[in-house]
Structures are given as C-alpha cells and as structure tokens.
Write a protein that holds these residues in place. Sequence first.
Motif: not given
Length: 513
Positions: A136-145, A306-308, A445-451
């Motif tokens: 939702e927040l950080l998908s390619g589609k949302m970033l383009n939007q 906000f923190m990340a 890995g699994r804990r990689v930053c999603p941003g």
Amino acid sequence: MAEFHGYIEFFFIWLLSTILVRAILTRKWNKRVSAPGPIALPIIGHLHLISPLPHQSFHKLSIRYGPIVQIFLGSMPCVITSNPEIAKEFLKTHETSFSDRFVAKAIHYLTYGSKGFLFAPYGNYWKFMKKLCMSELLSGKMLNQLLPVREQETLNFMRLLKKKGEAGEVVDVGAELLTLTNNIISRMTMSRTCSESDNDAEDIRNMVKDTAELAGKFNLSDFIWFCKNLDLQGLNKRLKGILDRFDTMMEKVIKEHEVERMQRKVRGEGVQVRDLLDILLDIHEDTSTEIKLTRENIKAFILDIFMAGTDTSALTTEWALVELINNPHVMEKARQEIDSVTGKSRLVEESDLPNLPYMRAIVKETLRIHPTAPIIGRASSERSNVCGYEIPSKSMLYINVWSMGRDPQLWENPLEFRPERFIRSGEKELDVRGQNFQLMPFGTGRRVCPGASLALQFIPTNLAAMIQCFEWKVFGGRNGIVEMEEKPGMTLSRAHPLLLVPVPRLNPFPSIV
C-alpha cells in the motif's frame, strides 16, 4: 539497629551469591562459545567499554579481538561482527533464528508497548504489517501516485533556499531537510504537512530527533537486571513528553479522518482512501480481517513510519552534502553531469536519475561511510551454532555496518570519499538493498527496510537539486571545511548543525514558481 545490620548482611550475601552464580554461568557460556573477547566485570559485564557511540566501540573491539567478538552488556550475552561472510551466515543461513529485534525500554514505551511494526517480533502480526507497508504505502504504484507530492515539497524547499540565499541568510540545512522529509511523510501518511498541524515544524523536527536519540541511547535498565525498574539516567520524563506530544497530534488527525469518513458515508459517497491512515482505519473497522488493528497499533505504526522515513533520508542527504563540500572536485563533477542531462533551465527530476550514474554513486558512497543505521541489531529466538560457536537463545547480535564501510580489506582507501568505486564499466551496479553483505545500509533479508526504494528516489533527487542550483558557503567553518563529528543516537546524526549560506549559481534561476 541489629535488625538493620541483619538486612545489610543479607543484602551483601545475596549480592555475592548472585555475582558468583553469574560468573559460573558466564564461564560455562564461554566454554560453549569460544569467540574471543575482553574479561567481563561482575554485574556490568563490558558496559564500561561501550561509549555513547557504540558502533565506534564495537569497531575497536573487532580490531583487537577479531571478526567475532563475545561480550556481555550487563547480564546479556552479545556477539559482534563486522565481517560480511559471518554476517551472511547469521542473517541468511540462520535468518530464522535471528529475525527478531531487541526492544529497548525506550522503544517499547514510545510504540505503545511494542504495538508498532519496526520492532514487533517476527510472526503473523509483523508479516501482516510488512505486507501492508509494501503493498500500500511503499509499492511502486503508490510511489508513482505520490510523485506530485514529492515534487511539490521539493519545489517548496528550493523556494525557501532561494529566498534565504538571495538575502544572504544562514540555513540550518539538517533542520530544513528534516522538515522536508517530515512534510513528505506526513502527506503520504496523513494528507497534511507539519505547518498544517497545531505543532509548528520545529516542534515536529525536535520530536523526531529526540525519538532517534533516546531510542538509540544505551539505557542501563535494559542490560543490568536489578536496574530494570529504575530510571537511573532520567529518560522517563523525556520519553513521556515525546509520546504525549505525538499522541495529541495523532488523536486530532485520526478524529478528523473519522469525521470526514462518517460524513462521506452519510452522503452516500463511500470512504475515499487518500493516505495510509485511511487504509489503517479501514482495517481497524473491518471485523473480518485476519489481524485486528487497535487504535494504538495505528498510532505506533505511524510513529514507525516517521522514525524510519524522515530522520534517515534527511541525515543521508546532509552527510552527502558535507562530503561534497569537503571534496569540491566531486561536487563539480556531479554538477557537470546534472547540467549535461537537464541543462540550466529546468530543475532535476526523479525521472532523470537513470541518466545520473555519478549522482547515484555519490549516494552509495555516502551510505558506505555514513550508514544511517550504523548497527544492525538482532535477537536470537533459539539456540543455534554459527561458524562453530554456540549462540544461546535471547542473546544479542550486532552487525557493525559502520565498521564494514571502513574496512581496508573490503574497500581500497576506505576513508577517502570516492564515488567512482561504485561505477563499474560494463558491470552491474553494486547493490545497496542487502544482497551484498559488505554494504547493508538498509539491512537485509526479511527485516530489510521497506522504504529503500523511496529513499533511493528522494535522496539523490533532492541532493542533485541542491548542488544544481546553489553554491554552498560554510558559515563558521575553517577554510571552508565542515567537521565530521558524530552524535549518539539510533541513527547516525552529525554532532553539530550544518550551517550554510546557499548562493544561487544559475542566472536565470530554473523556474520553480
């Protein structure tokens, strides 16, 4: 009086017995895990060796004792490494055993009792929230939007710099960058900017900076067992102040969203999803969803964002600008690349980044020397054997990313700022998203930053605009050189404000009206 002396004797007997038992347990653990390390002191372990900048202390320990170092932070067993192959063994081969994070008391308190996402234990809730974040927040589609949001905030930022530069005013660059990132994240998550809230921009900046500082501070009550209920460093009052300010802001924003959503339903318009908060409220109101989100889950998740997403991007941009000022030949080469792509009549844009390999290399070189999160911290969820060493459950793992960036065995002349090392003719660019274990600014890995994708769009674009449009005059520096001292905290901040005068360099100035 005799009774009082009896209590004293009982206390000392208890204390000596505890020290003896822990010493025996420590020796047993040392037999199982033969990794070298300094001699531990009773009760405090090796806390006396850890400075306010833990990554620097860990670096010194690794230089002395080797690629794996065993220490005790109070009563907590810890393993330190800055070796990429050993880090890969921990974070890839044994990833399932090291997918949890250590949750300090400060973080536990600020996230409403660990109800957020960043520090949640690995499990169904964490998987659900990461999926939400990525889809939702950080998908390619949302970033383009949301590209127009980022472009508008960048234009506002450039107008501010131009105005101050024409007046010859000094700019606290770090503070203004933090306002920029705060505005972008605020609009993405809540459809509002700092200036639209009751708290002014300075208060929001201070809240984010204080959160990063306190969350990264070594708190004795986290590591010394009999201090766990004590506030020896006086952190509780500051933590309460931060959370109260954030909670007040979030309650107002949530209520505004709820009122607007109800009004739309009454008018038969349905609920319009404008931002992440709307998505979270949808899940909160949906009784059939697999995970039930509470109001505190929502507020903790927004605080995580906000923190990340604010402090980290602002700091990387600030460190990059400092390196460019201290290395003017790199600054000039970057300007020439930008001018060759954009000309001098328009502002650089995100769509230009594929044609700006040197700018991308500058950001990677900055992340190598000044990783925003200098240490990757994990907690073991089960006993495991790594590289021949037995690691007990609930021990801490520290991967020193900062130290890796300064390792002469990994990098030629590691303290030299040389972006050219990331430009390889005919070869694939060196990855910074965690696949290459000698460079992990966003974890792995699994804990990689999603941003990571957002950061790698925001940072080079805004940095390029800053060096495209302005010469930067150092205020109060020596011979135009900016000092590089670091400040304690969860993120790698500069110890002193970056005070510069932005001097417009293009005439006519690119249209930003």
